[in-house]
Design an enzyme around this catalytic site. Structure first.
Site, PDB file in Angstrom:
ATOM      1  N   ARG A  52       0.832  -1.202   0.000  1.00 32.84           N
ATOM      2  CA  ARG A  52       0.000   0.000   0.000  1.00 32.84           C
ATOM      3  C   ARG A  52       0.866   1.252   0.000  1.00 32.84           C
ATOM      4  NH1 ARG A  52      -1.758   1.030   4.276  1.00 32.84           N
ATOM      5  NH2 ARG A  52      -0.813  -0.573   5.586  1.00 32.84           N
ATOM      6  N   LYS A 194      -8.440  -2.651   1.126  1.00 31.68           N
ATOM      7  CA  LYS A 194      -8.296  -1.621   2.141  1.00 31.68           C
ATOM      8  C   LYS A 194      -9.118  -0.380   1.804  1.00 31.68           C
ATOM      9  CE  LYS A 194      -5.746  -3.899   4.961  1.00 31.68           C
ATOM     10  NZ  LYS A 194      -6.385  -4.474   6.170  1.00 31.68           N
ATOM     11  N   HIS A 213      -9.895  -4.036  12.680  1.00 32.61           N
ATOM     12  CA  HIS A 213      -8.813  -4.669  11.934  1.00 32.61           C
ATOM     13  C   HIS A 213      -8.292  -5.820  12.791  1.00 32.61           C
ATOM     14  CE1 HIS A 213      -4.529  -4.463  10.104  1.00 32.61           C
ATOM     15  NE2 HIS A 213      -5.313  -5.228   9.369  1.00 32.61           N
ATOM     16  N   SER A 231       1.099  -5.992  11.217  1.00 31.51           N
ATOM     17  CA  SER A 231       1.773  -6.961  10.362  1.00 31.51           C
ATOM     18  C   SER A 231       2.974  -7.565  11.078  1.00 31.51           C
ATOM     19  CB  SER A 231       2.231  -6.273   9.069  1.00 31.51           C
ATOM     20  OG  SER A 231       2.905  -7.177   8.226  1.00 31.51           O
ATOM     21  N   LYS A 235      -1.197 -12.396  13.677  1.00 33.32           N
ATOM     22  CA  LYS A 235      -2.664 -12.321  13.676  1.00 33.32           C
ATOM     23  C   LYS A 235      -3.289 -13.437  12.825  1.00 33.32           C
ATOM     24  CE  LYS A 235      -4.161  -8.579  11.739  1.00 33.32           C
ATOM     25  NZ  LYS A 235      -4.713  -8.964  10.432  1.00 33.32           N
ATOM     26  N   THR A 236      -2.807 -13.577  11.608  1.00 31.66           N
ATOM     27  CA  THR A 236      -3.350 -14.606  10.721  1.00 31.66           C
ATOM     28  C   THR A 236      -2.963 -15.999  11.192  1.00 31.66           C
ATOM     29  OG1 THR A 236      -3.334 -13.095   8.831  1.00 31.66           O
ATOM     30  CG2 THR A 236      -3.402 -15.445   8.346  1.00 31.66           C
ATOM     31  N   ASP A 250      -8.906 -10.803   8.911  1.00 39.39           N
ATOM     32  CA  ASP A 250      -8.410  -9.430   8.835  1.00 39.39           C
ATOM     33  C   ASP A 250      -9.412  -8.337   9.215  1.00 39.39           C
ATOM     34  OD1 ASP A 250      -6.057  -7.866   8.208  1.00 39.39           O
ATOM     35  OD2 ASP A 250      -7.128  -7.120   6.471  1.00 39.39           O
ATOM     36  N   ARG A 315       2.343 -12.063  -0.787  1.00 34.39           N
ATOM     37  CA  ARG A 315       0.963 -12.291  -0.334  1.00 34.39           C
ATOM     38  C   ARG A 315       0.280 -13.387  -1.140  1.00 34.39           C
ATOM     39  NH1 ARG A 315      -1.259  -9.312   4.188  1.00 34.39           N
ATOM     40  NH2 ARG A 315       0.132  -7.546   4.505  1.00 34.39           N
TER      41      ARG A 315
END
Length: 518
Positions: A52, A194, A213, A231, A235-236, A250, A315
Protein backbone atom coordinates in the site's frame (compact mmCIF):
# COMPACT_ATOMS: atom_id res chain seq x y z
CA UNK A 1 -18.21 -15.97 -21.44
CA UNK A 2 -20.96 -13.52 -20.63
CA UNK A 3 -20.42 -9.83 -21.33
CA UNK A 4 -22.29 -6.88 -19.90
CA UNK A 5 -23.00 -3.43 -21.33
CA UNK A 6 -22.14 -0.82 -18.69
CA UNK A 7 -24.31 1.99 -20.00
CA UNK A 8 -24.93 3.41 -16.53
CA UNK A 9 -21.18 4.00 -16.15
CA UNK A 10 -20.82 5.78 -19.50
CA UNK A 11 -18.60 3.00 -20.82
CA UNK A 12 -19.01 2.19 -24.49
CA UNK A 13 -16.60 -0.73 -24.30
CA UNK A 14 -17.88 -4.14 -23.34
CA UNK A 15 -16.62 -5.92 -20.25
CA UNK A 16 -16.38 -9.48 -19.03
CA UNK A 17 -18.95 -9.83 -16.26
CA UNK A 18 -18.90 -12.16 -13.25
CA UNK A 19 -16.44 -14.65 -14.71
CA UNK A 20 -15.45 -17.69 -12.70
CA UNK A 21 -12.02 -17.77 -11.13
CA UNK A 22 -11.04 -20.50 -13.57
CA UNK A 23 -11.91 -18.25 -16.51
CA UNK A 24 -10.02 -15.32 -14.99
CA UNK A 25 -6.94 -17.49 -14.48
CA UNK A 26 -7.02 -18.66 -18.09
CA UNK A 27 -7.34 -15.10 -19.37
CA UNK A 28 -4.40 -14.01 -17.21
CA UNK A 29 -2.29 -16.83 -18.60
CA UNK A 30 -3.28 -16.05 -22.20
CA UNK A 31 -2.34 -12.40 -21.68
CA UNK A 32 1.00 -13.57 -20.22
CA UNK A 33 0.32 -11.60 -17.04
CA UNK A 34 0.86 -14.55 -14.71
CA UNK A 35 2.04 -18.14 -14.43
CA UNK A 36 1.02 -21.20 -12.43
CA UNK A 37 3.08 -22.65 -9.61
CA UNK A 38 3.47 -26.35 -8.92
CA UNK A 39 0.23 -26.52 -6.91
CA UNK A 40 -1.89 -24.73 -9.52
CA UNK A 41 -2.04 -21.27 -7.91
CA UNK A 42 -1.79 -18.22 -10.15
CA UNK A 43 1.37 -16.18 -9.52
CA UNK A 44 1.51 -12.54 -10.61
CA UNK A 45 3.78 -9.51 -10.22
CA UNK A 46 1.98 -6.30 -9.28
CA UNK A 47 4.71 -4.12 -10.79
CA UNK A 48 6.27 -1.07 -9.22
CA UNK A 49 4.09 -1.18 -6.11
CA UNK A 50 4.21 -4.27 -3.92
CA UNK A 51 2.41 -2.73 -0.96
CA UNK A 52 0.00 0.00 0.00
CA UNK A 53 0.97 3.63 -0.43
CA UNK A 54 -0.62 5.47 2.56
CA UNK A 55 0.75 8.83 1.42
CA UNK A 56 -1.28 8.52 -1.79
CA UNK A 57 -4.68 7.73 -0.27
CA UNK A 58 -7.20 10.57 -0.47
CA UNK A 59 -10.70 11.21 0.79
CA UNK A 60 -12.84 13.74 -1.03
CA UNK A 61 -13.46 16.68 1.29
CA UNK A 62 -17.12 17.67 1.03
CA UNK A 63 -20.19 18.25 3.18
CA UNK A 64 -20.20 14.63 4.34
CA UNK A 65 -16.56 14.45 5.36
CA UNK A 66 -15.45 17.99 6.16
CA UNK A 67 -16.28 17.87 9.88
CA UNK A 68 -16.34 14.10 10.41
CA UNK A 69 -13.07 12.80 8.95
CA UNK A 70 -9.94 13.03 11.08
CA UNK A 71 -7.65 14.78 8.59
CA UNK A 72 -4.18 13.48 9.37
CA UNK A 73 -1.13 11.91 7.72
CA UNK A 74 -3.28 9.02 6.48
CA UNK A 75 -6.46 10.89 5.52
CA UNK A 76 -5.47 13.41 2.87
CA UNK A 77 -8.18 15.74 1.55
CA UNK A 78 -8.93 16.02 -2.17
CA UNK A 79 -11.25 18.57 -3.69
CA UNK A 80 -14.33 17.14 -5.38
CA UNK A 81 -13.40 18.83 -8.65
CA UNK A 82 -10.25 16.71 -8.88
CA UNK A 83 -12.23 13.55 -8.11
CA UNK A 84 -14.69 14.26 -10.93
CA UNK A 85 -11.86 14.82 -13.40
CA UNK A 86 -10.14 11.61 -12.28
CA UNK A 87 -13.30 9.55 -12.58
CA UNK A 88 -14.19 10.86 -16.04
CA UNK A 89 -10.67 10.34 -17.34
CA UNK A 90 -10.38 6.86 -15.82
CA UNK A 91 -13.65 5.84 -17.50
CA UNK A 92 -12.41 7.31 -20.79
CA UNK A 93 -9.18 5.35 -20.34
CA UNK A 94 -11.11 2.11 -19.79
CA UNK A 95 -13.17 2.76 -22.92
CA UNK A 96 -9.94 2.58 -24.89
CA UNK A 97 -8.99 -0.82 -23.49
CA UNK A 98 -9.83 -3.91 -25.50
CA UNK A 99 -11.29 -5.62 -22.44
CA UNK A 100 -12.30 -4.83 -18.88
CA UNK A 101 -13.57 -7.05 -16.08
CA UNK A 102 -16.61 -6.39 -13.91
CA UNK A 103 -17.76 -8.11 -10.74
CA UNK A 104 -20.72 -7.56 -8.44
CA UNK A 105 -20.15 -8.65 -4.87
CA UNK A 106 -20.96 -8.04 -1.23
CA UNK A 107 -18.87 -6.73 1.63
CA UNK A 108 -19.95 -7.91 5.12
CA UNK A 109 -21.32 -11.35 5.89
CA UNK A 110 -24.22 -9.95 7.90
CA UNK A 111 -27.09 -9.39 5.40
CA UNK A 112 -28.44 -6.54 7.54
CA UNK A 113 -25.40 -4.33 6.92
CA UNK A 114 -23.69 -5.69 3.82
CA UNK A 115 -22.64 -3.33 1.05
CA UNK A 116 -23.33 -4.05 -2.61
CA UNK A 117 -20.15 -3.48 -4.61
CA UNK A 118 -19.38 -3.25 -8.31
CA UNK A 119 -15.68 -3.76 -9.01
CA UNK A 120 -14.21 -2.81 -12.40
CA UNK A 121 -10.66 -3.95 -13.20
CA UNK A 122 -8.28 -3.34 -16.06
CA UNK A 123 -6.77 -6.81 -15.66
CA UNK A 124 -8.35 -10.23 -15.11
CA UNK A 125 -6.14 -10.91 -12.09
CA UNK A 126 -7.50 -7.81 -10.36
CA UNK A 127 -10.98 -9.24 -10.80
CA UNK A 128 -9.66 -12.59 -9.56
CA UNK A 129 -8.58 -10.85 -6.34
CA UNK A 130 -12.07 -9.34 -5.95
CA UNK A 131 -13.61 -12.78 -6.49
CA UNK A 132 -11.43 -14.23 -3.74
CA UNK A 133 -11.84 -11.42 -1.23
CA UNK A 134 -15.49 -10.41 -1.45
CA UNK A 135 -18.72 -12.39 -1.15
CA UNK A 136 -20.36 -13.63 -4.33
CA UNK A 137 -24.12 -13.03 -4.63
CA UNK A 138 -26.33 -15.97 -5.52
CA UNK A 139 -27.46 -16.24 -9.14
CA UNK A 140 -30.95 -15.16 -8.15
CA UNK A 141 -29.53 -12.07 -6.41
CA UNK A 142 -27.52 -11.02 -9.44
CA UNK A 143 -30.63 -10.59 -11.58
CA UNK A 144 -31.72 -7.52 -9.63
CA UNK A 145 -28.36 -6.49 -8.18
CA UNK A 146 -28.08 -2.73 -7.77
CA UNK A 147 -24.58 -1.76 -6.65
CA UNK A 148 -24.25 0.87 -3.93
CA UNK A 149 -20.51 1.41 -4.25
CA UNK A 150 -18.31 1.48 -7.34
CA UNK A 151 -14.63 0.50 -7.28
CA UNK A 152 -12.52 1.26 -10.35
CA UNK A 153 -9.00 -0.14 -10.46
CA UNK A 154 -6.78 0.72 -13.44
CA UNK A 155 -3.05 0.15 -12.81
CA UNK A 156 -2.22 1.54 -16.25
CA UNK A 157 -3.88 4.91 -15.60
CA UNK A 158 -1.28 7.35 -14.29
CA UNK A 159 -2.35 10.57 -12.61
CA UNK A 160 -0.82 13.94 -13.39
CA UNK A 161 -0.41 15.62 -9.98
CA UNK A 162 -0.77 19.14 -11.37
CA UNK A 163 -3.95 18.17 -13.21
CA UNK A 164 -5.49 15.70 -10.73
CA UNK A 165 -4.39 17.07 -7.35
CA UNK A 166 -2.54 13.90 -6.35
CA UNK A 167 0.95 13.58 -4.88
CA UNK A 168 2.28 11.41 -7.70
CA UNK A 169 1.06 9.10 -10.46
CA UNK A 170 -0.47 6.43 -8.19
CA UNK A 171 -3.53 7.11 -6.03
CA UNK A 172 -6.51 5.78 -4.13
CA UNK A 173 -9.41 8.21 -3.82
CA UNK A 174 -12.59 7.61 -1.79
CA UNK A 175 -15.71 9.73 -2.31
CA UNK A 176 -18.52 9.16 0.19
CA UNK A 177 -20.78 11.54 -1.70
CA UNK A 178 -20.39 9.62 -4.97
CA UNK A 179 -19.90 6.23 -3.26
CA UNK A 180 -16.88 5.52 -5.42
CA UNK A 181 -13.30 4.33 -4.90
CA UNK A 182 -10.77 5.16 -7.64
CA UNK A 183 -7.47 3.25 -7.71
CA UNK A 184 -4.90 4.06 -10.37
CA UNK A 185 -1.21 3.83 -11.14
CA UNK A 186 -0.70 0.79 -8.88
CA UNK A 187 -1.31 -2.91 -9.42
CA UNK A 188 -1.09 -3.80 -5.74
CA UNK A 189 -4.39 -5.56 -5.14
CA UNK A 190 -4.43 -4.83 -1.41
CA UNK A 191 -5.49 -1.27 -2.24
CA UNK A 192 -8.88 -2.70 -3.30
CA UNK A 193 -9.68 -4.42 -0.02
CA UNK A 194 -8.30 -1.62 2.14
CA UNK A 195 -10.29 0.93 0.16
CA UNK A 196 -13.47 -0.94 1.03
CA UNK A 197 -12.36 -1.31 4.65
CA UNK A 198 -11.84 2.46 4.84
CA UNK A 199 -15.42 2.92 3.65
CA UNK A 200 -16.73 0.48 6.27
CA UNK A 201 -14.72 2.23 8.98
CA UNK A 202 -16.65 5.39 8.17
CA UNK A 203 -20.11 3.87 7.74
CA UNK A 204 -20.38 1.15 10.40
CA UNK A 205 -19.65 3.26 13.52
CA UNK A 206 -22.55 5.53 12.54
CA UNK A 207 -24.79 2.52 13.26
CA UNK A 208 -23.07 1.71 16.59
CA UNK A 209 -21.12 -1.09 14.88
CA UNK A 210 -17.44 -1.33 15.71
CA UNK A 211 -15.33 -1.97 12.62
CA UNK A 212 -12.14 -3.81 13.53
CA UNK A 213 -8.81 -4.67 11.93
CA UNK A 214 -8.59 -8.12 13.49
CA UNK A 215 -8.92 -11.84 12.87
CA UNK A 216 -11.55 -14.01 14.55
CA UNK A 217 -12.27 -17.65 15.27
CA UNK A 218 -14.83 -19.79 17.10
CA UNK A 219 -14.36 -22.68 19.52
CA UNK A 220 -16.23 -25.96 19.61
CA UNK A 221 -18.54 -24.59 22.31
CA UNK A 222 -19.41 -21.57 20.15
CA UNK A 223 -17.17 -19.10 22.00
CA UNK A 224 -15.64 -16.36 19.85
CA UNK A 225 -12.16 -14.81 20.05
CA UNK A 226 -10.71 -11.73 18.35
CA UNK A 227 -7.03 -11.16 17.49
CA UNK A 228 -5.75 -7.62 16.92
CA UNK A 229 -2.23 -7.00 15.70
CA UNK A 230 -0.06 -5.22 13.17
CA UNK A 231 1.77 -6.96 10.36
CA UNK A 232 4.22 -9.58 11.60
CA UNK A 233 2.62 -10.12 15.01
CA UNK A 234 0.94 -13.43 14.12
CA UNK A 235 -2.66 -12.32 13.68
CA UNK A 236 -3.35 -14.61 10.72
CA UNK A 237 -1.21 -17.46 12.00
CA UNK A 238 -2.67 -17.61 15.51
CA UNK A 239 -6.29 -17.33 14.39
CA UNK A 240 -5.78 -20.33 12.06
CA UNK A 241 -6.23 -23.00 14.70
CA UNK A 242 -7.18 -26.58 13.75
CA UNK A 243 -9.23 -26.78 16.97
CA UNK A 244 -11.30 -23.69 16.13
CA UNK A 245 -13.29 -22.47 13.14
CA UNK A 246 -11.87 -19.48 11.30
CA UNK A 247 -14.39 -16.65 10.92
CA UNK A 248 -11.98 -14.33 9.14
CA UNK A 249 -8.35 -13.22 9.11
CA UNK A 250 -8.41 -9.43 8.84
CA UNK A 251 -11.56 -7.30 8.98
CA UNK A 252 -14.68 -7.63 11.13
CA UNK A 253 -17.65 -5.77 12.51
CA UNK A 254 -19.12 -6.03 16.03
CA UNK A 255 -22.79 -5.18 16.52
CA UNK A 256 -25.35 -6.04 19.18
CA UNK A 257 -25.93 -9.51 17.72
CA UNK A 258 -22.28 -10.50 17.60
CA UNK A 259 -19.49 -10.26 15.04
CA UNK A 260 -19.27 -10.72 11.28
CA UNK A 261 -16.52 -10.93 8.69
CA UNK A 262 -16.33 -7.97 6.32
CA UNK A 263 -14.79 -10.16 3.61
CA UNK A 264 -15.20 -13.48 1.87
CA UNK A 265 -11.54 -14.42 1.69
CA UNK A 266 -8.10 -14.18 3.25
CA UNK A 267 -5.05 -12.16 2.25
CA UNK A 268 -2.07 -13.62 4.05
CA UNK A 269 1.61 -12.76 4.10
CA UNK A 270 3.68 -15.74 2.97
CA UNK A 271 7.25 -14.65 3.53
CA UNK A 272 8.99 -17.57 5.30
CA UNK A 273 5.76 -19.59 5.17
CA UNK A 274 6.12 -23.22 6.19
CA UNK A 275 3.83 -26.23 6.17
CA UNK A 276 4.98 -27.08 9.69
CA UNK A 277 3.96 -23.85 11.45
CA UNK A 278 1.18 -22.59 9.17
CA UNK A 279 -0.33 -25.69 7.52
CA UNK A 280 -3.72 -24.11 6.76
CA UNK A 281 -2.29 -21.15 4.88
CA UNK A 282 0.32 -23.34 3.18
CA UNK A 283 -2.42 -25.71 2.01
CA UNK A 284 -4.52 -22.82 0.69
CA UNK A 285 -1.91 -22.05 -1.99
CA UNK A 286 -3.54 -24.15 -4.65
CA UNK A 287 -5.74 -23.84 -7.72
CA UNK A 288 -7.87 -20.71 -7.34
CA UNK A 289 -5.44 -18.89 -5.04
CA UNK A 290 -3.69 -15.73 -6.23
CA UNK A 291 -0.05 -15.28 -5.20
CA UNK A 292 1.71 -11.92 -5.50
CA UNK A 293 5.35 -10.92 -5.96
CA UNK A 294 7.10 -14.17 -5.13
CA UNK A 295 10.01 -15.89 -6.87
CA UNK A 296 10.42 -19.53 -7.84
CA UNK A 297 13.26 -21.80 -6.77
CA UNK A 298 15.70 -21.83 -9.68
CA UNK A 299 14.71 -24.24 -12.42
CA UNK A 300 11.28 -25.00 -10.91
CA UNK A 301 7.84 -23.52 -10.49
CA UNK A 302 7.98 -24.04 -6.72
CA UNK A 303 7.63 -20.85 -4.69
CA UNK A 304 10.71 -19.80 -2.76
CA UNK A 305 9.00 -18.62 0.41
CA UNK A 306 12.24 -17.26 1.88
CA UNK A 307 13.04 -15.06 -1.10
CA UNK A 308 12.71 -11.29 -0.58
CA UNK A 309 14.08 -10.31 -4.00
CA UNK A 310 10.86 -8.51 -4.97
CA UNK A 311 9.46 -7.63 -1.55
CA UNK A 312 9.03 -8.92 2.00
CA UNK A 313 5.32 -8.27 1.53
CA UNK A 314 4.66 -11.43 -0.48
CA UNK A 315 0.96 -12.29 -0.33
CA UNK A 316 -1.67 -14.86 -1.24
CA UNK A 317 -5.42 -14.34 -1.51
CA UNK A 318 -7.85 -17.23 -1.36
CA UNK A 319 -11.53 -17.83 -0.52
CA UNK A 320 -12.34 -18.37 3.13
CA UNK A 321 -13.52 -21.91 2.45
CA UNK A 322 -9.94 -22.86 1.47
CA UNK A 323 -9.38 -23.11 5.23
CA UNK A 324 -10.92 -26.50 5.98
CA UNK A 325 -12.36 -25.49 9.35
CA UNK A 326 -13.64 -22.07 8.29
CA UNK A 327 -17.11 -20.93 9.26
CA UNK A 328 -19.50 -19.89 6.49
CA UNK A 329 -21.58 -17.75 6.76
CA UNK A 330 -18.80 -16.02 8.68
CA UNK A 331 -20.80 -14.65 11.58
CA UNK A 332 -20.59 -15.50 15.29
CA UNK A 333 -21.72 -14.52 18.76
CA UNK A 334 -20.23 -11.73 20.85
CA UNK A 335 -16.55 -12.45 21.63
CA UNK A 336 -15.69 -13.94 25.00
CA UNK A 337 -11.95 -13.21 24.64
CA UNK A 338 -9.98 -10.52 22.87
CA UNK A 339 -6.21 -10.63 22.24
CA UNK A 340 -3.88 -7.75 21.44
CA UNK A 341 -0.81 -9.16 19.69
CA UNK A 342 2.53 -7.40 19.75
CA UNK A 343 5.89 -8.55 18.48
CA UNK A 344 7.98 -6.79 21.12
CA UNK A 345 11.54 -6.80 19.82
CA UNK A 346 12.66 -5.03 23.03
CA UNK A 347 11.83 -8.18 25.01
CA UNK A 348 10.12 -6.37 27.92
CA UNK A 349 6.45 -7.35 27.54
CA UNK A 350 5.21 -10.57 29.17
CA UNK A 351 4.33 -13.41 26.79
CA UNK A 352 0.76 -13.18 28.14
CA UNK A 353 -0.95 -10.70 30.47
CA UNK A 354 -4.49 -9.72 31.37
CA UNK A 355 -5.75 -6.16 30.94
CA UNK A 356 -8.38 -4.06 32.63
CA UNK A 357 -10.72 -2.21 30.29
CA UNK A 358 -8.92 1.07 30.93
CA UNK A 359 -5.62 -0.60 30.08
CA UNK A 360 -7.25 -2.13 27.00
CA UNK A 361 -8.18 1.34 25.76
CA UNK A 362 -4.63 2.56 26.33
CA UNK A 363 -3.07 -0.26 24.33
CA UNK A 364 -5.78 -0.15 21.68
CA UNK A 365 -5.19 3.56 21.08
CA UNK A 366 -1.43 3.01 20.93
CA UNK A 367 -1.50 -0.13 18.73
CA UNK A 368 2.08 -1.13 19.46
CA UNK A 369 4.60 -3.48 17.94
CA UNK A 370 8.38 -3.27 17.46
CA UNK A 371 9.96 -4.15 14.16
CA UNK A 372 13.55 -5.04 13.39
CA UNK A 373 15.13 -3.26 10.46
CA UNK A 374 16.79 -5.24 7.71
CA UNK A 375 20.35 -6.23 8.56
CA UNK A 376 21.45 -5.33 5.03
CA UNK A 377 21.49 -1.70 6.14
CA UNK A 378 23.37 -2.67 9.28
CA UNK A 379 20.51 -1.54 11.56
CA UNK A 380 19.93 -4.00 14.37
CA UNK A 381 18.08 -1.96 17.00
CA UNK A 382 14.31 -2.51 17.37
CA UNK A 383 12.08 0.16 15.88
CA UNK A 384 8.94 1.18 17.75
CA UNK A 385 5.78 1.15 15.63
CA UNK A 386 2.50 2.64 16.83
CA UNK A 387 -0.66 2.37 14.75
CA UNK A 388 -3.85 3.59 16.43
CA UNK A 389 -6.47 0.85 16.88
CA UNK A 390 -4.06 -1.50 15.11
CA UNK A 391 -5.10 0.01 11.77
CA UNK A 392 -4.45 3.78 11.62
CA UNK A 393 -4.11 4.00 7.80
CA UNK A 394 -7.71 2.81 7.35
CA UNK A 395 -9.48 4.96 9.98
CA UNK A 396 -11.39 7.95 8.58
CA UNK A 397 -12.66 8.89 12.06
CA UNK A 398 -10.61 9.86 15.07
CA UNK A 399 -9.23 6.77 16.89
CA UNK A 400 -11.16 7.86 19.97
CA UNK A 401 -14.43 7.02 18.21
CA UNK A 402 -13.39 3.40 17.74
CA UNK A 403 -11.88 3.13 21.23
CA UNK A 404 -15.09 4.44 22.80
CA UNK A 405 -17.14 1.87 20.89
CA UNK A 406 -14.77 -0.92 21.90
CA UNK A 407 -14.90 -0.03 25.59
CA UNK A 408 -18.69 0.14 25.47
CA UNK A 409 -18.91 -3.35 23.97
CA UNK A 410 -16.30 -4.84 26.31
CA UNK A 411 -18.18 -3.55 29.34
CA UNK A 412 -21.61 -4.57 28.05
CA UNK A 413 -20.49 -8.13 27.29
CA UNK A 414 -17.77 -8.61 29.94
CA UNK A 415 -15.20 -9.71 27.37
CA UNK A 416 -11.77 -10.76 28.65
CA UNK A 417 -8.84 -8.78 27.22
CA UNK A 418 -5.32 -10.22 26.93
CA UNK A 419 -1.97 -8.96 25.68
CA UNK A 420 0.19 -11.52 23.86
CA UNK A 421 3.85 -10.85 23.10
CA UNK A 422 4.95 -12.90 20.10
CA UNK A 423 8.35 -11.20 20.07
CA UNK A 424 11.47 -11.59 22.18
CA UNK A 425 12.28 -12.90 25.64
CA UNK A 426 15.52 -13.01 27.62
CA UNK A 427 16.67 -9.75 26.08
CA UNK A 428 16.02 -7.55 23.09
CA UNK A 429 16.53 -8.57 19.49
CA UNK A 430 20.17 -9.59 19.04
CA UNK A 431 20.51 -10.79 22.64
CA UNK A 432 17.32 -12.64 23.53
CA UNK A 433 15.38 -15.17 21.52
CA UNK A 434 11.95 -15.29 19.89
CA UNK A 435 9.17 -16.69 22.05
CA UNK A 436 8.25 -20.20 20.93
CA UNK A 437 5.08 -20.27 18.85
CA UNK A 438 4.19 -23.54 20.61
CA UNK A 439 4.23 -21.69 23.96
CA UNK A 440 2.21 -18.82 22.48
CA UNK A 441 -0.45 -21.24 21.25
CA UNK A 442 -0.51 -22.97 24.65
CA UNK A 443 -1.04 -19.63 26.44
CA UNK A 444 -3.84 -18.61 24.09
CA UNK A 445 -5.47 -22.03 24.50
CA UNK A 446 -5.29 -21.71 28.29
CA UNK A 447 -6.95 -18.29 28.14
CA UNK A 448 -9.66 -19.55 25.80
CA UNK A 449 -10.34 -22.65 27.89
CA UNK A 450 -10.65 -20.71 31.15
CA UNK A 451 -7.52 -22.31 32.62
CA UNK A 452 -6.11 -18.91 33.56
CA UNK A 453 -9.18 -17.84 35.52
CA UNK A 454 -8.05 -19.31 38.83
CA UNK A 455 -4.26 -18.88 38.70
CA UNK A 456 -2.37 -16.23 40.68
CA UNK A 457 -1.37 -12.98 38.96
CA UNK A 458 1.14 -10.26 39.69
CA UNK A 459 1.28 -6.76 38.20
CA UNK A 460 4.07 -5.79 35.84
CA UNK A 461 6.21 -3.22 37.71
CA UNK A 462 6.23 -0.74 34.82
CA UNK A 463 3.15 -1.37 32.68
CA UNK A 464 0.76 -2.52 35.42
CA UNK A 465 -0.72 -5.35 33.34
CA UNK A 466 -1.41 -8.60 35.21
CA UNK A 467 1.01 -11.49 34.57
CA UNK A 468 -0.12 -15.07 35.36
CA UNK A 469 2.36 -16.91 37.57
CA UNK A 470 1.58 -20.25 35.98
CA UNK A 471 0.13 -21.56 32.73
CA UNK A 472 -0.44 -25.14 31.56
CA UNK A 473 2.25 -26.44 29.16
CA UNK A 474 4.38 -23.30 29.52
CA UNK A 475 7.54 -22.99 31.67
CA UNK A 476 6.71 -20.64 34.55
CA UNK A 477 10.12 -18.97 34.31
CA UNK A 478 9.25 -17.25 31.01
CA UNK A 479 5.98 -15.69 32.26
CA UNK A 480 7.78 -12.82 34.01
CA UNK A 481 10.03 -11.24 31.34
CA UNK A 482 12.33 -9.55 33.87
CA UNK A 483 13.38 -12.96 35.19
CA UNK A 484 14.50 -14.06 31.72
CA UNK A 485 17.08 -11.27 31.45
CA UNK A 486 20.62 -11.78 32.73
CA UNK A 487 20.81 -8.11 33.74
CA UNK A 488 17.77 -6.91 35.73
CA UNK A 489 18.92 -3.28 35.66
CA UNK A 490 19.14 -3.39 31.89
CA UNK A 491 15.63 -4.81 31.75
CA UNK A 492 14.20 -2.06 33.97
CA UNK A 493 15.94 0.64 31.95
CA UNK A 494 14.60 -0.76 28.66
CA UNK A 495 11.07 -1.16 30.02
CA UNK A 496 10.99 2.40 31.38
CA UNK A 497 12.27 3.81 28.08
CA UNK A 498 9.55 1.95 26.16
CA UNK A 499 6.87 3.07 28.62
CA UNK A 500 7.90 6.67 27.98
CA UNK A 501 7.42 6.17 24.24
CA UNK A 502 3.91 4.88 24.98
CA UNK A 503 3.11 8.00 27.00
CA UNK A 504 4.40 10.29 24.28
CA UNK A 505 2.35 8.52 21.63
CA UNK A 506 -0.83 8.41 23.72
CA UNK A 507 -0.58 12.15 24.37
CA UNK A 508 -1.31 12.70 20.66
CA UNK A 509 -4.81 11.24 21.17
CA UNK A 510 -5.58 11.74 24.84
CA UNK A 511 -7.69 14.91 24.72
CA UNK A 512 -9.92 13.73 21.86
CA UNK A 513 -10.21 10.26 23.42
CA UNK A 514 -11.48 11.78 26.66
CA UNK A 515 -14.04 13.82 24.70
CA UNK A 516 -15.43 10.66 23.11
CA UNK A 517 -15.55 8.96 26.51
CA UNK A 518 -17.74 11.70 28.03
Amino acid sequence: MEKLELQNLSLKSRGYYQLTVEELVQQTLLRKEGVLNDTGALVINTGEFTGRSPADKFIVKDEITRETVDWNKFNHPLDESYFLILKDEMLAYLVQQSDIWIRDAYACADPAVRLKLRVINENPWGNHFAANMFIDPAETELKNFKPEWLIIQAPGFKANPAHHGTRQSNFTVVSFEHKTILIGGTGYTGEIKKGVFTVLNFILPQHNILSMHCSANEGKKGDTALFFGLSGTGKTTLSSDPERKLIGDDEHGWDEKGIFNCEGGCYAKIINLSAEYEPDIFGAIREGALVENTMFINGTNKIDFKCKAITENTRVSYPLNYIKNSKIPSTAVTPKNLFFLTCDAYGVFPPISKLTYEQAMYYFINGYTAKVAGTEEGVKEPQVTFSACFGAPFLPLHPGAYAHLLKEKLENHQTNVWMINTGWTGGAYGTGKRISIAYTRAMISAALNGQLNEVAYQPHPVFGIQMPQSCPNVPSEILDPAKTWADRKAYDKTALALAQKFKENFSLYQNEYLEYAL
